[in-house]
Design a protein around this motif. Structure first.
Motif, short mmCIF file in Angstrom:
data_model
loop_
_atom_site.label_atom_id
_atom_site.label_comp_id
_atom_site.label_asym_id
_atom_site.label_seq_id
_atom_site.Cartn_x
_atom_site.Cartn_y
_atom_site.Cartn_z
N THR A 30 0.83 -1.20 0.00
CA THR A 30 0.00 0.00 0.00
C THR A 30 0.86 1.25 0.00
OG1 THR A 30 -1.76 -1.15 1.21
CG2 THR A 30 -1.80 1.26 1.24
N PHE A 31 1.88 1.27 0.83
CA PHE A 31 2.78 2.42 0.87
C PHE A 31 3.51 2.60 -0.45
CE2 PHE A 31 2.90 1.85 5.69
CZ PHE A 31 2.06 2.91 5.90
N HIS A 32 3.87 1.51 -1.11
CA HIS A 32 4.52 1.60 -2.42
C HIS A 32 3.58 2.26 -3.43
CE1 HIS A 32 7.55 -1.88 -1.52
NE2 HIS A 32 7.79 -0.79 -0.83
N ALA A 33 2.30 1.93 -3.34
CA ALA A 33 1.32 2.52 -4.26
C ALA A 33 1.12 4.00 -3.98
CB ALA A 33 -0.01 1.77 -4.16
N TRP A 34 1.23 4.41 -2.72
CA TRP A 34 1.07 5.82 -2.35
C TRP A 34 2.30 6.65 -2.69
CZ3 TRP A 34 -1.25 5.40 3.30
CH2 TRP A 34 -2.54 4.85 3.22
N ALA A 35 3.46 6.04 -2.74
CA ALA A 35 4.71 6.78 -2.89
C ALA A 35 4.70 7.65 -4.14
CB ALA A 35 5.88 5.80 -2.94
N GLY A 36 4.96 8.93 -3.94
CA GLY A 36 5.06 9.85 -5.06
C GLY A 36 3.75 10.40 -5.56
N ALA A 37 2.62 9.92 -5.03
CA ALA A 37 1.32 10.44 -5.47
C ALA A 37 1.16 11.89 -5.02
CB ALA A 37 0.20 9.58 -4.90
N ALA A 38 0.57 12.71 -5.89
CA ALA A 38 0.44 14.13 -5.58
C ALA A 38 -0.38 14.35 -4.32
CB ALA A 38 -0.19 14.85 -6.77
N TRP A 39 -1.47 13.59 -4.18
CA TRP A 39 -2.32 13.77 -3.00
C TRP A 39 -1.56 13.41 -1.72
CZ3 TRP A 39 -3.18 9.72 0.25
CH2 TRP A 39 -2.99 8.43 -0.26
N ALA A 40 -0.71 12.38 -1.79
CA ALA A 40 0.07 11.98 -0.61
C ALA A 40 1.11 13.05 -0.27
CB ALA A 40 0.76 10.64 -0.87
N ASP A 41 1.74 13.62 -1.30
CA ASP A 41 2.71 14.68 -1.06
C ASP A 41 2.06 15.88 -0.38
OD1 ASP A 41 4.67 13.15 -2.24
OD2 ASP A 41 4.56 14.17 -4.18
N TRP A 42 0.92 16.31 -0.90
CA TRP A 42 0.25 17.49 -0.35
C TRP A 42 -0.26 17.24 1.07
CZ3 TRP A 42 0.02 22.45 -1.75
CH2 TRP A 42 0.44 22.79 -3.04
N LEU A 43 -0.87 16.09 1.30
CA LEU A 43 -1.35 15.79 2.64
C LEU A 43 -0.21 15.73 3.65
CD1 LEU A 43 -4.14 13.06 2.22
CD2 LEU A 43 -4.41 15.43 3.01
N PHE A 44 0.88 15.09 3.26
CA PHE A 44 2.03 14.96 4.14
C PHE A 44 2.66 16.31 4.46
CE2 PHE A 44 6.71 13.99 4.53
CZ PHE A 44 6.63 13.50 5.82
N MET A 45 2.88 17.12 3.43
CA MET A 45 3.54 18.41 3.65
C MET A 45 2.63 19.40 4.39
SD MET A 45 6.55 17.93 2.61
CE MET A 45 7.30 19.55 2.41
N LEU A 46 1.36 19.44 4.04
CA LEU A 46 0.44 20.31 4.76
C LEU A 46 0.28 19.86 6.21
CD1 LEU A 46 -2.37 20.97 2.12
CD2 LEU A 46 -0.56 22.54 2.88
N GLY A 47 0.35 18.55 6.44
CA GLY A 47 0.30 18.05 7.81
C GLY A 47 1.50 18.50 8.61
N LEU A 48 2.69 18.37 8.04
CA LEU A 48 3.90 18.84 8.73
C LEU A 48 3.81 20.33 9.05
CD1 LEU A 48 6.76 17.07 6.72
CD2 LEU A 48 5.92 16.47 9.00
N LEU A 49 3.39 21.12 8.05
CA LEU A 49 3.31 22.57 8.26
C LEU A 49 2.24 22.93 9.29
CD1 LEU A 49 4.11 25.45 7.46
CD2 LEU A 49 2.41 25.31 5.62
N GLY A 50 1.05 22.36 9.15
CA GLY A 50 -0.04 22.70 10.06
C GLY A 50 0.25 22.30 11.49
N ILE A 51 0.76 21.09 11.68
CA ILE A 51 1.08 20.63 13.04
C ILE A 51 2.20 21.47 13.62
CG2 ILE A 51 1.95 18.68 14.39
CD1 ILE A 51 0.65 16.86 12.23
N GLY A 52 3.22 21.77 12.82
CA GLY A 52 4.34 22.57 13.31
C GLY A 52 3.92 23.96 13.72
N VAL A 53 3.11 24.62 12.90
CA VAL A 53 2.65 25.98 13.23
C VAL A 53 1.75 25.95 14.46
CG1 VAL A 53 1.20 27.90 12.43
CG2 VAL A 53 2.87 26.87 10.88
N ALA A 54 0.84 24.99 14.54
CA ALA A 54 -0.07 24.91 15.69
C ALA A 54 0.69 24.72 16.99
CB ALA A 54 -1.07 23.78 15.47
N LEU A 55 1.65 23.81 16.99
CA LEU A 55 2.41 23.55 18.21
C LEU A 55 3.27 24.75 18.59
CD1 LEU A 55 3.55 19.86 17.58
CD2 LEU A 55 1.86 20.65 19.25
N THR A 56 3.94 25.34 17.63
CA THR A 56 4.81 26.47 17.93
C THR A 56 4.02 27.65 18.45
OG1 THR A 56 6.32 25.76 16.16
CG2 THR A 56 6.57 28.00 16.99
#
Length: 209
Positions: free
Chosen positions: A99-125
């Protein structure tokens, strides 16, 4: 010739009187100690919150701009590289390997992952929206835990997994800390938590705190 010492000569060292000692150990002192303990706890939790926020923010910045740490220069998201392809594409163990191999490199996975990192980081900080941040962060840490699958002693190709612990790794520690920071809550010190909690939309929807 006799020398008469004063009957009440002042000493260089003074011991506190029993009256003062009793006064310092009364209810007022208990309240003061309790308040000091709570203040120390608030600062410790706030420091942990800011540091955790920086972990997520740094991951976002490094993967976006290729700062030369975990992401090589020229291999950032803005350079056209996928922030998920390298990690998910190399998953070599666990029940979700394909499943992870199928997700790798998908645009939706990239956006969800990066927006998650940014949103969680900003909220915590900033000390705001700690409950949504804890939910998103816990889900992210759970998926990363499954991707690394610490219980396995061997990878799919039979080589040693080099897992240091079959259950408790840093992903679980991060998840528990995120939940604790949201439960306290820990946004009032070094953050905008009190201002955020006073917003009408947040008062009406407790899950946003």
């Amino acid at each position: 010739m006799a020398i008469h010492q004063p009957a009440h000569r002042r000493s260089l060292f003074h011991l506190p009187s029993s009256r003062r000692t009793r006064a310092a150990t009364g209810p007022e002192a208990d309240v003061s100690v309790g308040a000091g303990t709570r203040t120390a706890q608030a600062y410790v939790l706030a420091s942990a919150r800011v540091l955790m926020g920086f972990i997520f923010l740094w991951a976002f910045l490094d993967k976006t701009f290729g700062l030369g740490y975990s992401t090589a220069s020229g291999k950032g998201w803005i350079d056209g590289a996928s922030p998920t392809e390298g990690f998910l594409g190399h998953v070599a163990v666990g029940p979700m390997e394909s499943t992870f191999h199928a997700w790798a490199g998908a645009a939706w996975a990239d956006w969800l992952f990066m927006l998650g990192l940014l949103g969680i980081g900003v909220a915590l900080t900033a000390g705001v929206a700690l409950r949504p941040a804890a939910l998103a962060g816990t889900l992210m840490m759970a998926l990363m835990w499954v991707a690394e699958w610490p219980p396995a002693q061997h990878l799919s190709d039979g080589s040693a997994s080099m897992s240091t612990n079959p259950f408790a790794d840093y992903h679980l520690v991060y998840a528990v800390l995120l939940i604790a920071l949201a439960a306290v809550p820990a946004g009032g010190v070094f953050g905008l938590g009190r201002l955020w909690a006073g917003l009408p939309v947040v008062r009406d929807h407790e899950w946003l705190r």
